[in-house]
Scaffold this active site. Structure first.
Site, PDB file in Angstrom:
ATOM      1  CB  SER A  45       4.907  -6.306   0.631  1.00  0.00           C
ATOM      2  OG  SER A  45       4.369  -6.001   1.904  1.00  0.00           O
ATOM      3  CD  GLU A 182       9.776   0.414  -1.431  1.00  0.00           C
ATOM      4  OE1 GLU A 182       8.573   0.657  -1.223  1.00  0.00           O
ATOM      5  OE2 GLU A 182      10.207  -0.707  -1.741  1.00  0.00           O
TER       6      GLU A 182
HETATM    7  O1  KIV Z   1       3.689  -3.095   0.556  1.00  0.00           O
HETATM    8  C1  KIV Z   1       4.528  -2.775   1.419  1.00  0.00           C
HETATM    9  O2  KIV Z   1       4.911  -3.570   2.291  1.00  0.00           O
HETATM   10  C2  KIV Z   1       5.034  -1.407   1.390  1.00  0.00           C
HETATM   11  C3  KIV Z   1       6.171  -1.072   2.298  1.00  0.00           C
HETATM   12  C4  KIV Z   1       7.379  -1.802   1.937  1.00  0.00           C
HETATM   13  C5  KIV Z   1       6.378   0.381   2.422  1.00  0.00           C
HETATM   14  O3  KIV Z   1       4.545  -0.617   0.658  1.00  0.00           O
END
Ligand code: KIV
Length: 275
Positions: A45, A182
């Protein structure tokens, strides 16, 4: 005490909830660690919240290693999990092991996370066989956003719910120590949590999971491009930052910052000899 993959299992067995947050830099990791959060995910992310991409697809191994190593330097107690970016494990089992190894050796990961269920079971097995703990991730898997056709709740029909249960079980059977669920209906996440021996970490998956994870910029109100329904804002840090930046701008322009106490002095006799 340092959180390990064994701690995760013990917490599930004792019915203690596991807390996780994302972090991508040293200072934030240190704050999260000092707050007592059990584990920090260096999520891909970071593509959205740190690098400004519209999704996680462009994130590279180098990005993950760079940010992962910074987080690992700041986290003394929390288990650091680093995401395997898109195309670092999908093509072959060999790629998966090599790249997971890089995240551990160069990024300082205590574990890696990768997305998918049955289709990545071989990769999970091989990485675990190389003594690298793996966290799975099923449900809405953002690296498959183009295949899903958008950010959508997963497992709402009988067929997709059964597939999600199969995926979570495949991840467990392959040797993962935990699995992220998720954007799945809360009741389905509860079923998965009961059926698995390993802990489930929910994000948009209700309170029945063994633990929870959020992107820290979301829970602090620092990222406004997208606000998923499951996010609770625990503070309005984004607003506070903007106010502080504007105040700094005002004081710099008014000449009230820096004040005398923010500067350094020089002895008068030294100063006199300068003229
Ligand atoms: O990349 C991320 O932050 C994630 C979480 C939201 C689980 O995979």
């Amino acid at each position: 005490m340092k959180t390990t993959v064994t701690t995760f299992q013990e917490m599930k067995e004792k019915g203690e909830k596991i807390s996780m947050l994302t972090a991508y830099d040293y200072s934030t990791a240190k704050l999260i660690d000092e707050a007592g959060i059990n584990s920090i995910l260096v999520g891909d992310s970071l593509g959205n919240v740190m690098l400004g991409y519209k999704d996680t697809i462009p994130v590279t191994m180098e990005d993950m290693i760079h940010h992962g190593a910074a987080v690992a330097r700041g986290a003394k107690e929390a288990l650091v999990v680093i995401d395997m970016p898109f195309m670092s494990y999908q093509v072959s089992v060999q790629d998966a092991v090599i790249n997971a190894g890089r995240l551990m050796k160069e990024g300082g990961a205590g574990a890696v996370k990768l997305e998918g269920g049955e289709q990545v079971a071989e990769q999970i097995k091989a990485i675990v066989n190389a003594s690298i703990p793996v966290m799975g991730h099923v449900g809405l898997t953002p690296q498959s956003i183009n295949a899903f056709g958008g950010f959508k709740v997963q497992g709402k029909t009988e067929e997709t719910a059964k597939k999600l249960i199969r995926d979570a079980k495949a991840v467990e059977e392959a040797g993962a120590f935990a699995v992220v669920l998720e954007c799945v209906p809360a009741q389905l996440a509860e079923i998965v949590t009961k059926e698995l021996k390993i802990p489930t970490i929910g994000i948009g998956a209700g309170a029945g999971c063994d633990g929870q994870i959020l992107v820290y910029q979301d829970m602090l109100g620092m990222y406004s491009d997208m606000t998923p329904k499951f996010v609770k804002r625990f503070a309005e840090v984004g607003k506070m930052m903007k106010e502080a930046f504007a105040e700094y701008d005002k004081e710099v322009k008014a000449g009230t910052y820096p004040a005398k106490e923010h500067g350094f002095a020089i002895k008068d006799e030294v100063l006199e000899r300068l003229y």
